[in-house]
Design an enzyme around this catalytic site. Structure first.
Site, PDB file in Angstrom:
ATOM      1  N   GLU A 341       0.676  -1.144  -0.100  1.00  0.00           N
ATOM      2  CA  GLU A 341       0.090   0.014  -0.117  1.00  0.00           C
ATOM      3  C   GLU A 341       1.115   1.378  -0.126  1.00  0.00           C
ATOM      4  OE1 GLU A 341      -3.980  -1.045   2.307  1.00  0.00           O
ATOM      5  OE2 GLU A 341      -2.186  -1.178   3.460  1.00  0.00           O
TER       6      GLU A 341
HETATM    7  C1  TNX Z   1      -4.684  -3.794   4.517  1.00  0.00           C
HETATM    8  S1  TNX Z   1      -3.127  -6.270   4.280  1.00  0.00           S
HETATM    9  C2  TNX Z   1      -3.422  -3.603   4.824  1.00  0.00           C
HETATM   10  C3  TNX Z   1      -3.287  -3.271   6.321  1.00  0.00           C
HETATM   11  C4  TNX Z   1      -4.634  -2.862   7.143  1.00  0.00           C
HETATM   12  C5  TNX Z   1      -5.883  -3.986   6.485  1.00  0.00           C
HETATM   13  C6  TNX Z   1      -7.150  -3.684   7.076  1.00  0.00           C
HETATM   14  C7  TNX Z   1      -2.262  -5.341   4.050  1.00  0.00           C
HETATM   15  C8  TNX Z   1      -0.637  -5.897   3.532  1.00  0.00           C
HETATM   16  N1  TNX Z   1      -2.321  -3.860   4.347  1.00  0.00           N
HETATM   17  O1  TNX Z   1      -2.567  -2.034   6.595  1.00  0.00           O
HETATM   18  O2  TNX Z   1      -4.685  -3.179   8.533  1.00  0.00           O
HETATM   19  O3  TNX Z   1      -5.741  -4.002   5.227  1.00  0.00           O
HETATM   20  O4  TNX Z   1      -7.930  -5.177   7.063  1.00  0.00           O
END
Ligand code: TNX
Length: 753
Positions: A341
């Site tokens: 992300e």
């Molecule tokens: C996505 S899964 C994220 C996390 C959040 C989560 C909440 C991932 C690699 N990144 O930063 O906490 O969604 O479900």
């Protein structure tokens, strides 16, 4: 009986999870008694100790660990590196239970440990009780040979958004180990907090960074209340692991054959790092720094706003220092670099970043692991892509062309921070909702089209903590879904069947309850109830006498506590039993039978399953002695127990004055800067209760007190809070209150001295 017939019988008679690769039910049963010994052949001593520690509290048997088998009724654990019975897998084992002995054979301690986990599940669930209860402790005769499908069977916990203490993490480890899970992925850092101590030892002589700021500053931060709802508006918990605590945690896990995989998430999810270390805030770092030269604290659940500067040389000096201290505390082969992300970084910068981070990890002698966004960058054979969402082709490509392994954490079937259904008080819903059946009923080999099974390292269940506070809430979201994941990772696909799995789960609720593990006792499983006599020693003037333990997931008591019934209108409400359970007790001293009452340690609510009851009644024995007592339950079950009554000792006179504590609130510093944390210590509140926190009379969330009625409060003094005097107040619902005045002043220090 044919072998096929015996395997079939085994499936309906045994409640083993994960289901073993080969099981045959044979004739008779083994009974554990007070003369049973555990025979530990060389190297099996540690496994034997852990087994004995599990069996002793409930059975009360001495279960000595001996080196040689002398008589019958032994549990023998044999680690023979060349034992053929265990098959080719290092984690495999053979378990043979006959009327005269139990024999666990494996080529490694891990295999032997798993053999003992299977053995535990052959005994009745209440063998997990923490106090002595009455058997008989019978295990059916079986012949099992077993080995896992995947080498990585993992649970992740997010201690960055909300902290879990070492003791809390150990509790999760204990339950994971019961189901043969072998990896614990610790998400140690994120935008909202930094949880691992990094010292200045060994840093580069020209490195200006003070690494103690990481935990001094970002160890105090955490999520505030999440917009999706936190239970009772509780603020995220702050804290961090010292290196000594972390090493101890790694060793504790290793003793249970669980490897800790630490994650320092980069280049995104780095706000806590940028908030603490001024030198990392440079041209391309995000978010842009405040007038203090650092990124402002982030304490909401937004993702994707932070990024490290790939072109700042200090980024690489600091990451090398941080990762090498982490490497030094890591017993496994992977370091997880996150990589997820990163929304605001140019893709070429991101790919360069991942390449450099991967090289750094290799340089330290480790394999790199990252969320599937990293699949576009350069990785090597042996590295792992951790698939969670979005594009699959880059992951498949990386597996095929670079021979990287894939850990499957596809969000809609592995994310444990998703709600069970719309009404679950905790959790998110972006990847859907679902209970154990949904988390069970999928195949890692087909979820990523085009990926060959040989490239799948394993499966990981993931527990992000935006909405989760403390271990009982974490357990509520993790279990029983992680147990479904354990079987996904262990059992051969052709033996897996969701209906059969749900049937085998029925007695596991009681097993978890007996161990004090919280879980969601949802309606998919027809939870079994178990009752067992609990022998007591009491003194004459004791008012209540407990004589049995009842585990009944999915239930609550009537208001007068004389019956246990299916919990209704309650999210954590299972389906069993169908009828209320009540009972009468005959105390065996000639008196008339009396109505039993059912007491539980903690009242049921929508995130606490409870359903473990002490069954007893008020009773006065007129003389000392040993009494055979009986509980008759309304469902026909009858339980015998004993009460040993001793003469009452002379009463210690109480002086009648019990100290009434008045709540106090003590702040760490009277002067604080804006965009920093004000730490305060609250004492004298009701134990285990929520206390509201107010800043300048406006509620900001709540904190939860410990058993002594104390708690630490970490209040975020927002960026650009006006200078001058402010007030922090704590209000408890029972009327207790305390407050402290504090001066906000831009020249006060950000880190505690
Ligand atoms: C996505 S899964 C994220 C996390 C959040 C989560 C909440 C991932 C690699 N990144 O930063 O906490 O969604 O479900």
């Amino acid at each position: 009986m044919t072998t096929a017939q015996r395997s079939l019988d085994a499936k309906s008679a045994l409640a083993l999870v994960p289901w073993p690769a080969n099981v045959e039910l044979t004739d008779g049963e083994f009974t554990l008694t007070d003369t049973t010994v555990i025979v530990a052949y060389p190297e099996a001593a540690d496994v034997a100790e852990l087994l004995a520690a599990r069996l002793r509290p409930a059975t009360g048997f001495p279960l000595p660990i001996v080196r040689e088998q002398t008589g019958e009724q032994a549990i023998a654990i044999d680690i023979a590196p060349d034992a053929r019975a265990a098959g080719p897998s290092a984690e495999g084992y053979a378990l043979q239970v006959t009327p005269t002995e139990v024999r666990v054979t494996a080529t490694t301690a891990a295999g032997a440990f798993y053999g003992t986990q299977t053995l535990m599940q052959l005994f009745p669930p209440l063998i997990e009780a923490s106090n002595r209860v009455l058997g008989p402790w019978v295990a059916p005769a079986v012949t099992i040979s077993d080995a896992p499908r995947f080498s990585h069977r993992s649970v992740q916990v997010d201690v960055a958004r909300s902290f879990l203490t070492p003791e809390e993490v150990k509790k999760v480890i204990d339950t994971m180990a019961m189901f043969k899970q072998n990896r614990l992925h610790l998400h140690l850092t994120d935008d909202q907090g930094w949880r691992i101590q990094i010292t200045n030892d060994g840093k580069h002589p020209n490195d200006p960074v003070d690494y103690t700021r990481l935990t001094d500053i970002s160890g105090k931060s955490a999520m505030l209340i999440d917009e999706n709802g936190s239970w009772q508006q509780e603020l995220g918990r702050h804290g961090y692991y010292t290196q000594a605590e972390y090493r101890d945690l790694v060793a504790y896990a290793a003793a249970r054959h669980i490897v800790v995989i630490p994650e320092i998430d980069v280049p995104g999810h780095t706000n806590a790092l940028l908030h603490a270390i001024p030198e990392l805030n440079s041209e391309k770092s995000l978010p842009r720094p405040t007038r203090y030269g650092t990124a402002a604290e982030q304490n909401d659940g937004n993702v994707g706003r932070s990024a490290l500067d790939v072109d700042n040389p200090q980024t690489w000096v600091s990451l090398r220092h941080i990762f090498s201290q982490l490497a030094d505390m890591t017993s496994g082969e992977y370091l997880h670099m996150g990589g997820d992300e990163v929304k605001e970084m140019a893709s070429a910068d991101f790919e360069r970043f991942i390449k450099k981070a991967t090289d750094l990890i290799h340089d330290l002698g480790f394999k790199a692991m990252g969320w599937n966004e990293v699949a576009v960058a350069e990785l090597n054979s042996g590295d792992s892509v951790h698939y969670w969402t979005g594009d699959k082709s880059a992951t498949v490509d990386a597996a095929r062309t670079k021979d990287v392994g894939v850990v499957v954490s596809q969000a809609d079937c592995t994310y444990l921070d998703m709600k069970y259904d719309e009404s679950t008080p905790l959790g998110l819903t972006w990847a859907g909702t679902g209970d154990v059946d949904k988390y069970y009923d999928w195949d890692p080999a087909t979820v990523i089209e085009g990926l060959d099974e040989q490239h799948i390292v394993g499966v990981e269940a993931v527990t992000w903590a935006e909405t989760i506070r403390g271990v009982s809430q974490a357990e509520f979201m993790i279990f029983p879904r992680a147990i479904a994941q354990a079987e996904v990772g262990w059992s051969p696909q052709h033996l897996r069947n969701v209906d059969d799995f749900l049937r085998r789960m029925a007695p596991i609720g009681a097993r978890l309850q007996a161990r004090g593990t919280n879980f969601y006792d949802g309606p998919r499983v027809q939870w079994d109830t178990f009752v067992i006599g609990s022998p007591q020693q009491i003194v004459m003037d004791e008012e209540r006498v407990d004589i049995a333990l009842l585990a009944a997931p999915g239930t609550e008591t009537t208001a007068d506590q004389t019956a246990v019934m299916p919990a209704e209108g309650n999210m954590a409400a299972g389906r069993a039993p169908q009828e209320p359970i009540s009972g009468t007790i005959n105390f065996g001293d000639g008196s008339e039978p009396v109505v039993a009452t059912f007491l539980t340690e903690r009242p049921r609510d929508s995130i606490h399953a409870t359903g473990l009851y002490r069954v007893g009644a008020a009773h006065h024995f007129s003389k000392p002695g040993r009494y055979d007592v009986q509980l008759q339950l309304s469902d026909g079950r009858r339980v015998a127990s004993q009460v040993e009554v001793q003469a009452a000792p002379a009463r210690a006179e109480s002086d009648g004055t019990s100290a009434v504590e008045t709540p106090t609130l003590e702040i760490e510093h009277s002067h604080v800067r804006d965009d920093s944390r004000l730490l305060a210590r609250a004492c004298g509140f009701m134990p285990h209760s929520f206390v509201d926190v107010l800043w300048d009379e406006k509620p900001v969330g709540a904190v939860f007190t410990n058993a002594h009625g104390t708690t630490e409060v970490s209040h975020y003094v927002a960026y650009e809070t006006p200078e001058g005097e402010h007030v922090l107040q704590l209000h408890s619902s029972n009327g207790g209150a305390a407050e402290a005045r504090v001066t906000v002043n831009a020249s006060a220090s950000q880190a505690s001295a």
